[in-house]
Design a protein around this motif. Sequence first.
Motif: not given
Length: 278
Positions: A36-37, A92-93, A274-277
């Motif tokens: 997923r991006p 994942a990356a 911060s990591i968001t979809a």
Amino acid sequence: MSGNPYTLPDSELERLLAEDAPCGDATSFALGIGDRPGRLVFRARQAMVACASEEARRMGELHGLHSVSEFVPSGSRLAAGDAILTLEGPAAALHTVWKTAQTFMEYLSGIASCTADIVAAARAENPDIGIACTRKNFPGTKAAATKAILAGGASPHRLSLSETLLVFAEHRSFLSESPAATLVRLRRLWPERSIVVEVADEKEALAWAGADILQLEKWPVATVAALRVRLPEIRLAAAGGINAGNAADYARAGAAILVTSAPYSAAPRDVSVSITAD
């Protein structure tokens, strides 16, 4: 100071990433979200001099991520909340790169920020003074630590034993000739090198006054100032215990160079993530 002195090689960055994720991110795999991006944003959580942003970006590239919009080079001064780097790509990356890149920037930004504080304090008194950081970095971290002190505005005191002449008392205990004879011999054998001699007191300083630089290890400020009067032409390097709190005092006393190890024990500067979809 801003600019990128150099970037660590891909082999080193891959090694660092492999320490943390030797077989990928198990959690992303188990959740089924790996493809997923998403977007990963690094920001300064406090004021700092940034360092290792190039390495963080390259870590992302090595795992198929690409950087977008915000990016600041090593050596940039940041306020709390300023963006450092944004990476986009598969979840994942993003999770594989996240912690290694964040921590690497935090530690090196700590070294760079501490270095910059010492440089600023000293140059407020003497704009021409040089700040040099020793080789007492944690073993195995020389390239990274050197990048950080360069980003902070200092230079390496000695990158290695192989490229400088620094005569300690421990060397002199093996000699039987006069200081003058030793200096003549060193200049004949290594004509392109400055000769630095570490001295413990004024008597030793006067004996070795023919050196290019006298290194004064843990001398009180007043004693440095007194020697400056006795030897006005020779460059004096104050070393041992130099930090942002006393750098101005030693600069005022007449030291031409401050030699310090303090940045290597500096606390990391916090970098938020911060990591968001997408």
